[in-house]
Design an enzyme around this catalytic site. Structure first.
Site, mmCIF file in Angstrom:
data_model
loop_
_atom_site.group_PDB
_atom_site.id
_atom_site.type_symbol
_atom_site.label_atom_id
_atom_site.label_comp_id
_atom_site.label_asym_id
_atom_site.label_seq_id
_atom_site.Cartn_x
_atom_site.Cartn_y
_atom_site.Cartn_z
ATOM 1 N N TYR A 13 0.800 -1.226 0.000
ATOM 2 C CA TYR A 13 0.000 0.000 0.000
ATOM 3 C C TYR A 13 0.835 1.280 0.000
ATOM 4 O O TYR A 13 0.283 2.373 -0.043
ATOM 5 C CB TYR A 13 -0.914 0.018 1.226
ATOM 6 C CG TYR A 13 -1.823 -1.173 1.308
ATOM 7 C CD1 TYR A 13 -2.943 -1.268 0.491
ATOM 8 C CD2 TYR A 13 -1.565 -2.217 2.188
ATOM 9 C CE1 TYR A 13 -3.790 -2.364 0.546
ATOM 10 C CE2 TYR A 13 -2.406 -3.314 2.256
ATOM 11 C CZ TYR A 13 -3.515 -3.386 1.435
ATOM 12 O OH TYR A 13 -4.344 -4.473 1.496
ATOM 13 N N HIS A 18 -4.724 6.007 -1.174
ATOM 14 C CA HIS A 18 -5.275 5.934 0.182
ATOM 15 C C HIS A 18 -4.205 6.205 1.245
ATOM 16 O O HIS A 18 -4.530 6.486 2.386
ATOM 17 C CB HIS A 18 -5.887 4.544 0.391
ATOM 18 C CG HIS A 18 -7.197 4.541 1.102
ATOM 19 N ND1 HIS A 18 -8.012 5.641 1.236
ATOM 20 C CD2 HIS A 18 -7.851 3.530 1.734
ATOM 21 C CE1 HIS A 18 -9.105 5.306 1.905
ATOM 22 N NE2 HIS A 18 -9.030 4.038 2.227
ATOM 23 N N TYR A 59 -4.552 -0.538 9.885
ATOM 24 C CA TYR A 59 -5.227 -0.458 8.592
ATOM 25 C C TYR A 59 -6.270 0.647 8.639
ATOM 26 O O TYR A 59 -6.816 0.988 9.686
ATOM 27 C CB TYR A 59 -5.820 -1.797 8.128
ATOM 28 C CG TYR A 59 -4.733 -2.754 7.689
ATOM 29 C CD1 TYR A 59 -4.240 -2.730 6.395
ATOM 30 C CD2 TYR A 59 -4.170 -3.645 8.596
ATOM 31 C CE1 TYR A 59 -3.221 -3.582 5.995
ATOM 32 C CE2 TYR A 59 -3.147 -4.503 8.211
ATOM 33 C CZ TYR A 59 -2.676 -4.459 6.913
ATOM 34 O OH TYR A 59 -1.655 -5.292 6.529
ATOM 35 N N ASN A 61 -9.427 1.303 7.813
ATOM 36 C CA ASN A 61 -10.789 1.239 8.330
ATOM 37 C C ASN A 61 -10.858 1.046 9.837
ATOM 38 O O ASN A 61 -11.934 1.161 10.423
ATOM 39 C CB ASN A 61 -11.581 0.136 7.619
ATOM 40 C CG ASN A 61 -11.780 0.445 6.151
ATOM 41 O OD1 ASN A 61 -11.445 1.531 5.669
ATOM 42 N ND2 ASN A 61 -12.328 -0.504 5.420
ATOM 43 N N ASN A 107 -13.778 5.958 5.621
ATOM 44 C CA ASN A 107 -13.872 4.952 6.679
ATOM 45 C C ASN A 107 -12.836 5.112 7.787
ATOM 46 O O ASN A 107 -13.104 4.790 8.941
ATOM 47 C CB ASN A 107 -13.805 3.541 6.089
ATOM 48 C CG ASN A 107 -15.057 3.190 5.327
ATOM 49 O OD1 ASN A 107 -16.146 3.642 5.667
ATOM 50 N ND2 ASN A 107 -14.918 2.394 4.284
#
Length: 186
Positions: A13, A18, A59, A61, A107
């Site tokens: 990631y 994001h 993470y 969320n 989120n």
């Protein structure tokens, strides 16, 4: 001041849209990160102010899970925190500073608001642009920036850094009035 950048841990990631919050913190300070159970942290100086940089490792969320640990570890309350994260409703090249507000469909911010029980959380939202027509939102935010987009992002990080300095020196209202209307281009 504690600046919490949102993102997802791990190399998969690292350079995704994001992860703009993590990328911004790396722009401010790339070396010397320390690890705790739920977060990584570092210190840096901006215009004579020492600030703490924090990346939750839960993470995106579940970002809120780390917040009580972060606040306890650094002995701060919600007024001492600024959250930095991506926003698909803002054009790449724009930032939006707010004193409080809803999660706006993000989120990570939703998790933080739930964990802290308040929407009165200072934030800098960094525009990553709208997803292309027909593309899944998850695929878009977990996709990497193009070379051209990354050039714009570097200028956005400079703008965001300057906004942080303004918040530290003159307050968030001044930063909102100066930076919310600006847009950078390459």
């Amino acid at each position: 001041m504690v600046v919490v950048g949102l993102g997802n841990p791990g190399p998969r990631y690292a350079f995704t849209r994001h992860n703009v919050g993590f990328l911004f913190l790396d722009y401010l300070k790339s070396k010397g990160w320390k690890s705790e159970k739920f977060f990584e942290w570092n210190k840096t100086e901006l215009d004579g102010h020492e600030i703490v940089l924090v990346k939750p490792l839960t993470y995106m969320n579940l970002s809120g899970v780390a917040m009580p640990y972060i606040m306890r570890f650094f002995r701060v309350n919600v007024d001492d925190i600024i959250v930095v994260y991506d926003d698909v409703s803002l054009k790449l090249g724009k930032i939006r500073i707010r004193k409080k507000g809803s999660d706006g469909g993000h989120n990570g911010m939703k998790s933080i608001i739930q964990a802290l029980g308040t929407q009165e959380i200072k934030r800098i939202r960094i525009g990553i642009g709208e997803k292309p027509e027909g593309m899944n939102l998850v695929d878009f935010v977990l996709g990497e920036f193009s070379e051209e987009e990354f050039k714009v992002l570097q200028k956005v990080f400079e703008l965001s850094r300057n906004a942080l300095v303004t918040i530290l020196n003159e307050g968030i209202d001044k930063a909102m009035s100066v930076y919310n209307s600006l847009e950078v281009r390459v």
